[in-house]
Scaffold this motif. Sequence first.
Motif, PDB file in Angstrom:
ATOM      1  N   GLY A  41      -1.649  -1.261 -10.513  1.00  0.00           N
ATOM      2  CA  GLY A  41      -1.446  -2.068  -9.319  1.00  0.00           C
ATOM      3  C   GLY A  41      -1.349  -1.260  -8.039  1.00  0.00           C
ATOM      4  N   LYS A  42      -1.703   0.028  -8.097  1.00  0.00           N
ATOM      5  CA  LYS A  42      -1.604   0.873  -6.914  1.00  0.00           C
ATOM      6  C   LYS A  42      -2.469   0.353  -5.775  1.00  0.00           C
ATOM      7  CE  LYS A  42      -2.274   5.644  -5.330  1.00  0.00           C
ATOM      8  NZ  LYS A  42      -2.593   7.036  -5.706  1.00  0.00           N
ATOM      9  N   SER A  43      -3.678  -0.068  -6.079  1.00  0.00           N
ATOM     10  CA  SER A  43      -4.581  -0.588  -5.049  1.00  0.00           C
ATOM     11  C   SER A  43      -4.022  -1.846  -4.397  1.00  0.00           C
ATOM     12  CB  SER A  43      -5.959  -0.883  -5.653  1.00  0.00           C
ATOM     13  OG  SER A  43      -6.562   0.292  -6.139  1.00  0.00           O
ATOM     14  N   ALA A  44      -3.374  -2.681  -5.195  1.00  0.00           N
ATOM     15  CA  ALA A  44      -2.785  -3.909  -4.653  1.00  0.00           C
ATOM     16  C   ALA A  44      -1.631  -3.582  -3.717  1.00  0.00           C
ATOM     17  CB  ALA A  44      -2.310  -4.806  -5.796  1.00  0.00           C
ATOM     18  N   VAL A  45      -0.820  -2.602  -4.083  1.00  0.00           N
ATOM     19  CA  VAL A  45       0.298  -2.195  -3.227  1.00  0.00           C
ATOM     20  C   VAL A  45      -0.221  -1.623  -1.917  1.00  0.00           C
ATOM     21  CG1 VAL A  45       2.248  -0.594  -3.007  1.00  0.00           C
ATOM     22  CG2 VAL A  45       1.832  -1.768  -5.179  1.00  0.00           C
ATOM     23  N   ASP A  46      -1.268  -0.794  -2.010  1.00  0.00           N
ATOM     24  CA  ASP A  46      -1.860  -0.204  -0.811  1.00  0.00           C
ATOM     25  C   ASP A  46      -2.412  -1.294   0.106  1.00  0.00           C
ATOM     26  OD1 ASP A  46      -2.822   2.323   0.569  1.00  0.00           O
ATOM     27  OD2 ASP A  46      -4.730   1.289   0.296  1.00  0.00           O
ATOM     28  N   ALA A  47      -3.062  -2.279  -0.474  1.00  0.00           N
ATOM     29  CA  ALA A  47      -3.612  -3.380   0.313  1.00  0.00           C
ATOM     30  C   ALA A  47      -2.502  -4.190   0.983  1.00  0.00           C
ATOM     31  CB  ALA A  47      -4.458  -4.287  -0.575  1.00  0.00           C
ATOM     32  N   LEU A  48      -1.400  -4.377   0.277  1.00  0.00           N
ATOM     33  CA  LEU A  48      -0.273  -5.137   0.829  1.00  0.00           C
ATOM     34  C   LEU A  48       0.346  -4.408   2.026  1.00  0.00           C
ATOM     35  CD1 LEU A  48       1.566  -7.611   0.498  1.00  0.00           C
ATOM     36  CD2 LEU A  48       3.025  -6.221  -0.997  1.00  0.00           C
ATOM     37  N   LEU A  51      -2.015  -4.786   4.972  1.00  0.00           N
ATOM     38  CA  LEU A  51      -2.370  -6.166   5.308  1.00  0.00           C
ATOM     39  C   LEU A  51      -2.111  -6.544   6.768  1.00  0.00           C
ATOM     40  CD1 LEU A  51      -3.532  -8.751   4.091  1.00  0.00           C
ATOM     41  CD2 LEU A  51      -1.189  -9.429   3.468  1.00  0.00           C
TER      42      LEU A  51
END
Length: 227
Positions: A41-48, A51
């Motif tokens: 989920g690293k990419s999701a955290v980075d995107a968040l 944002l």
Amino acid sequence: MMPYDMSPLFLSLKVAAISTFFVFFVSIALARLMSRREFVGKSAVDALILLPLVLPPTVIGFGLIVLFGANGPIGSLLEDWFGFRVVFTWVGAAIASFVVSLPLMYQSVMAAFEKVDPRWENVARTMGVSEWRVFRTITFPLAWPGILAGLILAFARGIGEFGATLMIAGYIPEVTETVPLAIYFAYEAGQMEKAAFWVIVISAVGIAAITWVNYWRKKTAVRIGRE
């Protein structure tokens, strides 16, 4: 003698300084984690984290109201337990400034950490140096130019925040009136000279920040080239 009440400038500087203080520590912690760790989920955290860079200010402001409003999960908790309200206060403006400034600082710190050669850190670890000391004596000093540039940009962004600030802090003269709000409402009232005055002030602050960052980067590049 100043032609206008300077409280909007002082409030903007106060809000930007406080938000940048917290942005500094949060962005360093996040960038350190993201640059040196791999996890699901690293990419999701980075995107968040990034944002707010792509969201309209009104969306950010709406989200802050949902969280910190009287019926929001955080706002109701603060009001019930501490009798403290975030909405329509300068604290709300500081929170809005923090949210919009964090991605800028995070990006700059992330890039700075990624440029630090991990071999220097690994050598120190093989000598029994603690992780905190590795970070304090190796990683942080080497990444400092990028961190400082991020700080200046985050501070400048915090001063210029408008949309989210208007939604969560509102417009209350001498209470939540930052420079961007002073410009907007002076224009709405037909006070063009006053609006122009604040435009010049905030533009001067922004130009000074960008000029300083460019100067620092050139100075750092020259020093590295000599080394």
